[in-house]
Write an enzyme that holds these catalytic residues in place. Structure first.
Site, PDB file in Angstrom:
ATOM      1  N   GLU A  98       0.835  -1.198   0.000  1.00  0.00           N
ATOM      2  CA  GLU A  98       0.000   0.000   0.000  1.00  0.00           C
ATOM      3  C   GLU A  98       0.868   1.246   0.000  1.00  0.00           C
ATOM      4  OE1 GLU A  98      -2.991   0.819  -0.398  1.00  0.00           O
ATOM      5  OE2 GLU A  98      -4.418  -0.428   0.683  1.00  0.00           O
TER       6      GLU A  98
ATOM      7  N   ASP B 221      -1.868  10.666  -5.295  1.00  0.00           N
ATOM      8  CA  ASP B 221      -2.423  11.743  -6.103  1.00  0.00           C
ATOM      9  C   ASP B 221      -3.515  12.530  -5.396  1.00  0.00           C
ATOM     10  OD1 ASP B 221      -5.321  10.721  -7.779  1.00  0.00           O
ATOM     11  OD2 ASP B 221      -4.329   9.510  -6.262  1.00  0.00           O
TER      12      ASP B 221
ATOM     13  N   GLY C 178      -7.979   2.657   7.395  1.00  0.00           N
ATOM     14  CA  GLY C 178      -7.927   1.205   7.442  1.00  0.00           C
ATOM     15  C   GLY C 178      -9.114   0.544   6.764  1.00  0.00           C
TER      16      GLY C 178
ATOM     17  N   ASP D 169      -4.622   4.573   5.986  1.00  0.00           N
ATOM     18  CA  ASP D 169      -5.208   5.734   6.646  1.00  0.00           C
ATOM     19  C   ASP D 169      -6.265   5.252   7.643  1.00  0.00           C
ATOM     20  OD1 ASP D 169      -6.650   8.127   7.198  1.00  0.00           O
ATOM     21  OD2 ASP D 169      -6.215   8.947   5.240  1.00  0.00           O
TER      22      ASP D 169
ATOM     23  N   ARG E   4       1.174  12.491  -9.019  1.00  0.00           N
ATOM     24  CA  ARG E   4       1.788  11.174  -8.853  1.00  0.00           C
ATOM     25  C   ARG E   4       3.271  11.183  -9.232  1.00  0.00           C
ATOM     26  NH1 ARG E   4      -2.120   7.255  -7.920  1.00  0.00           N
ATOM     27  NH2 ARG E   4      -4.152   7.636  -8.859  1.00  0.00           N
TER      28      ARG E   4
END
Length: 177
Positions: free
Chosen positions: A98, A158, A104, A102, A164
């Site tokens: 990942e 992003d 979850g 954050d 990105r």
């Protein structure tokens, strides 16, 4: 204007450290005939995954999965999930990659789906972990950085498909489109 939180150099050092931890952990568990199956979550984790996987020293196979919960902004919406076929995952040690964990919620839903595939083990590696926002119980086994509650961009992450390409992790000081 973007405020740099983690520079290219800091990220490279942390990615090398993570690769060493992953390699040491999985070395006694995997082989050429039964490799570690690494599952980068697209799109955010593609840059991190590319850098990390070139430094991991155990046999591995890559199977991409796509999970999307952010649309055109910074607020999470419903999760869309596309995972590889169960035959590619069953009985293997799986490592979910990942960009950030954050709340979850996304990771929790992905884990629940992957557990249904019958893996030998299932763990998470995240470049960034934001435990202060966790609402779903998710354990990050390999973590690059623990960060405060900020919306970050760059290094694959992003805002509405922008930023990105930045080689660092940053925070927008002013949100403009």
């Amino acid at each position: 204007m973007v405020k740099i939180l983690y520079s290219e150099e800091e990220i490279a050092r942390q990615v090398q450290l993570l690769a060493g931890q992953i390699s040491a952990h999985y070395a006694p568990l995997v082989s050429i005939s039964y490799p570690l199956v690494v599952l980068p979550v697209l799109k955010g984790a593609f840059v991190f995954s590319s850098d990390l996987l070139r430094r991991v020293t155990v046999p591995l196979r890559v199977e991409f999965l796509r999970a999307s919960s952010y649309r055109e902004g910074t607020v999470s919406g419903g999760l869309e999930l596309d995972i590889p076929e169960t035959a590619f995952l069953s009985g293997h040690h799986l490592l979910l990659l990942e960009d950030i964990v954050d709340t979850g919620r996304t990771a929790s839903q992905i884990l629940a789906t992957l557990k249904g595939c019958g893996p030998a083990s299932l763990q998470i590696c995240a470049l960034l972990d934001k435990p202060s926002r966790r609402v779903a119980p998710v354990e990050v086994h390999f973590r690059g950085f623990t960060i405060a509650d900020r919306f970050v961009i760059g290094y694959g992450m992003d805002l509405a498909e922008r930023y990105r390409e930045l080689p660092y992790v940053g925070e927008l000081e002013e949100c403009t489109f």
